[in-house]
Motif scaffolding. Structure first.
Motif, PDB file in Angstrom:
ATOM      1  N   ARG A 275      -5.198  -5.227  -4.535  1.00 33.19           N
ATOM      2  CA  ARG A 275      -6.137  -5.594  -3.471  1.00 33.19           C
ATOM      3  C   ARG A 275      -5.987  -4.673  -2.266  1.00 33.19           C
ATOM      4  NH1 ARG A 275      -4.857 -10.955  -5.193  1.00 33.19           N
ATOM      5  NH2 ARG A 275      -3.383 -11.278  -3.476  1.00 33.19           N
ATOM      6  N   TRP A 276      -4.756  -4.330  -1.931  1.00 37.65           N
ATOM      7  CA  TRP A 276      -4.546  -3.392  -0.838  1.00 37.65           C
ATOM      8  C   TRP A 276      -5.175  -2.041  -1.160  1.00 37.65           C
ATOM      9  CZ3 TRP A 276      -3.017  -3.289   4.098  1.00 37.65           C
ATOM     10  CH2 TRP A 276      -2.414  -4.430   4.623  1.00 37.65           C
ATOM     11  N   MET A 277      -5.002  -1.572  -2.386  1.00 39.18           N
ATOM     12  CA  MET A 277      -5.624  -0.303  -2.765  1.00 39.18           C
ATOM     13  C   MET A 277      -7.140  -0.393  -2.668  1.00 39.18           C
ATOM     14  SD  MET A 277      -3.454   1.206  -5.999  1.00 39.18           S
ATOM     15  CE  MET A 277      -3.193  -0.338  -6.879  1.00 39.18           C
ATOM     16  N   GLY A 278      -7.695  -1.488  -3.142  1.00 42.96           N
ATOM     17  CA  GLY A 278      -9.140  -1.657  -3.112  1.00 42.96           C
ATOM     18  C   GLY A 278      -9.698  -1.701  -1.707  1.00 42.96           C
ATOM     19  N   PHE A 319      -5.392   3.825   6.917  1.00 36.80           N
ATOM     20  CA  PHE A 319      -5.815   3.131   5.703  1.00 36.80           C
ATOM     21  C   PHE A 319      -5.411   3.933   4.464  1.00 36.80           C
ATOM     22  CE2 PHE A 319      -8.656   1.226   8.823  1.00 36.80           C
ATOM     23  CZ  PHE A 319      -8.677  -0.101   8.432  1.00 36.80           C
ATOM     24  N   LEU A 320      -5.621   5.257   4.514  1.00 37.20           N
ATOM     25  CA  LEU A 320      -5.278   6.070   3.351  1.00 37.20           C
ATOM     26  C   LEU A 320      -3.766   6.106   3.145  1.00 37.20           C
ATOM     27  CD1 LEU A 320      -6.422   7.637   1.070  1.00 37.20           C
ATOM     28  CD2 LEU A 320      -6.598   9.658   2.531  1.00 37.20           C
ATOM     29  N   SER A 321      -3.003   6.178   4.235  1.00 42.12           N
ATOM     30  CA  SER A 321      -1.540   6.152   4.108  1.00 42.12           C
ATOM     31  C   SER A 321      -1.076   4.858   3.460  1.00 42.12           C
ATOM     32  CB  SER A 321      -0.892   6.323   5.483  1.00 42.12           C
ATOM     33  OG  SER A 321      -1.232   7.559   6.065  1.00 42.12           O
ATOM     34  N   LEU A 322      -1.620   3.728   3.912  1.00 37.57           N
ATOM     35  CA  LEU A 322      -1.257   2.437   3.320  1.00 37.57           C
ATOM     36  C   LEU A 322      -1.746   2.333   1.886  1.00 37.57           C
ATOM     37  CD1 LEU A 322      -2.017   0.093   6.363  1.00 37.57           C
ATOM     38  CD2 LEU A 322       0.226   0.820   5.538  1.00 37.57           C
ATOM     39  N   GLY A 323      -2.908   2.897   1.602  1.00 36.52           N
ATOM     40  CA  GLY A 323      -3.400   2.909   0.227  1.00 36.52           C
ATOM     41  C   GLY A 323      -2.515   3.725  -0.691  1.00 36.52           C
ATOM     42  N   TYR A 324      -2.064   4.883  -0.214  1.00 31.16           N
ATOM     43  CA  TYR A 324      -1.118   5.688  -0.993  1.00 31.16           C
ATOM     44  C   TYR A 324       0.162   4.887  -1.278  1.00 31.16           C
ATOM     45  CZ  TYR A 324      -3.642  10.141  -0.234  1.00 31.16           C
ATOM     46  OH  TYR A 324      -4.558  11.169  -0.236  1.00 31.16           O
ATOM     47  N   ALA A 325       0.676   4.220  -0.231  1.00 33.37           N
ATOM     48  CA  ALA A 325       1.907   3.443  -0.403  1.00 33.37           C
ATOM     49  C   ALA A 325       1.713   2.332  -1.426  1.00 33.37           C
ATOM     50  CB  ALA A 325       2.349   2.858   0.938  1.00 33.37           C
ATOM     51  N   ALA A 326       0.592   1.616  -1.332  1.00 31.43           N
ATOM     52  CA  ALA A 326       0.323   0.546  -2.293  1.00 31.43           C
ATOM     53  C   ALA A 326       0.192   1.092  -3.703  1.00 31.43           C
ATOM     54  CB  ALA A 326      -0.944  -0.207  -1.882  1.00 31.43           C
TER      55      ALA A 326
END
Length: 436
Positions: A275-278, A319-326
């Protein structure tokens, strides 16, 4: 008083790792699990972030046109523009944010460590910041003008002053900082748009880049003086008005993530990671597209377009940094492949500071008068391939080193200065040291 900070009760520790072998039977280095307090997925995230930092910083080492807003005449082929666009899209302004998030997370871990040891956290952390400052000043002058360690040391003082913030308040302050810096650049873009478009001083910018390249090739002394000029000429502006506020915001998000136990919990729940990635990846990639178009489209954009693209990027890069982490945390749980990937990344993350400085040593040797003086002579594609090769070598070197040693070499020295005692050097003596 920061000299004796009250310790907050730490959140429950998550499982030591999402990828480490449980019995050690198939692990060639089973001693890697000696420290049960370590969160190895966090180490893997640091190891992953090193790749992005290397790719972005290498552009500055390889070309004195980096950041000038004009492209190097010697490398203006379509393939050069494509490589620069891809680096801008996937890497620029994203990975230092991930490192900053992990710095804030580690800050909370260090507070817990001081509590376990019964030590006052304030003096300990101030010594750590002083050590980072000394390393950063030396790094900036001797190796790389775009050093981030000095910024971390200064912002660490603010983080220390804000250490009592509740997780919700820390998140709110982080969002305000990110909104303010993005809005500020939006206003700058609006101001540029109202003014008559100025003619690009192309010849002047090219002459400036050539003089810098000549200095970096001339001698070690000239290279050091040129780094000083680079810092005075514009690096400080980027650090103060772009990286500084954004890094502090991510510090606060990392602090909140640890204090609330949220990251440790989400890291063990693949559905929530999806969900975080999405949520994060589409927003982040949309902003990255705007930024890459504004910065690396193959033609110089007007000042107001470039500033507007940066404003969009500053709002969406987190957002992209958090998406990468997820995404990485999700991959780490994908069975044997995830465990192998985590086992490859985590040692590099455990000695991330040593690896960061080693990347700069290699860059300085390859591109300045310290060694081969190849600045301005290597194409973006070859630089990118060299980064991949160096990163692979660092992963292998880190795995070998951490199989035998308790800390990376620079981490060991910084820890000794922080604790005012000699830490364990070998892994077989880590158990007692890890409790402090």
């Amino acid at each position: 008083m920061i000299t004796n900070l009250p310790a907050d009760p730490p959140p429950p520790h998550p499982p030591a790792s999402t990828f480490a072998p449980k019995d050690g039977g198939n692990d060639p280095h089973p001693r890697a699990e000696l420290d049960p307090q370590r969160e190895h997925a966090i180490d893997a995230l640091r190891g992953f972030a090193l790749l992005g930092i290397l790719i972005v910083n290498s552009g500055s080492f390889a070309s004195t046109y980096f950041g000038l807003g004009v492209f190097e005449p010697a490398f203006s082929r379509p393939v050069d523009h494509v490589v620069r666009w891809l680096v801008s899209f996937f890497f620029e302004t994203k990975f230092y944010l991930l490192f900053s998030l992990l710095f804030g997370y580690s800050f909370a871990l260090q507070m817990e460590s001081a509590q376990r040891a019964g030590a006052a956290f304030g003096p300990r952390f101030l010594r750590r910041l002083l050590g980072l400052l000394v390393l950063g000043v030396a790094h900036a002058w001797l190796l790389y003008a775009g050093d981030i360690l000095v910024t971390y040391a200064v912002l660490g003082l603010l983080l220390l002053a804000l250490h009592k913030l509740r997780p919700g308040s820390a998140v709110a302050l982080a969002l305000v900082l990110l909104a303010l810096v993005s809005a500020g650049w939006g206003l700058i873009a609006w101001g540029f748009a109202q003014a008559p478009m100025a003619e690009v001083p192309l010849a002047e910018l090219q002459a400036k880049a050539q003089l810098a390249a000549d200095a970096y090739r001339a001698s070690a002394g000239d290279a050091i003086l040129q780094r000083g000029r680079d810092m005075a000429d514009g690096v400080w502006f980027v650090l103060v008005f772009v990286q500084g506020p954004c890094a502090l915001a991510m510090f606060l998000l990392g602090l909140a993530a640890r204090r609330s136990g949220y990251l440790a919990a989400v890291a063990q729940q693949p559905a929530r990671l999806v969900r975080w990635m999405g949520c994060c990846l589409p927003i982040g990639f949309a902003g990255a597209f705007v930024y890459a178009w504004g910065q690396s489209s193959g033609t110089r954009q007007s000042d107001h377009v470039a500033a507007a693209a940066l404003a969009v990027d500053l709002a969406t890069s987190p957002f992209l940094s958090l998406g990468y982490a997820a995404a990485l945390l999700w991959v780490l749980q994908r069975g044997p492949l995830g465990r192998r990937l985590g086992a490859a990344l985590a040692p590099a993350g455990r000695m991330a500071l040593s690896n960061y400085l080693l990347q700069s040593v290699v860059g300085a040797v390859v591109f300045t008068a310290y060694g081969f003086a190849l600045v301005g002579q290597v194409s973006p594609l070859v630089v990118l391939l060299g980064c991949v090769a160096l990163y692979a070598a660092q992963l292998a070197l880190s795995r070998w080193w951490m199989a035998q040693h308790a800390y990376g070499p620079v981490e060991w020295g910084l820890r000794a200065f922080t604790l005012l005692r000699r830490p364990a050097w070998r892994r077989d003596r880590l158990a007692g040291d890890a409790r402090e």
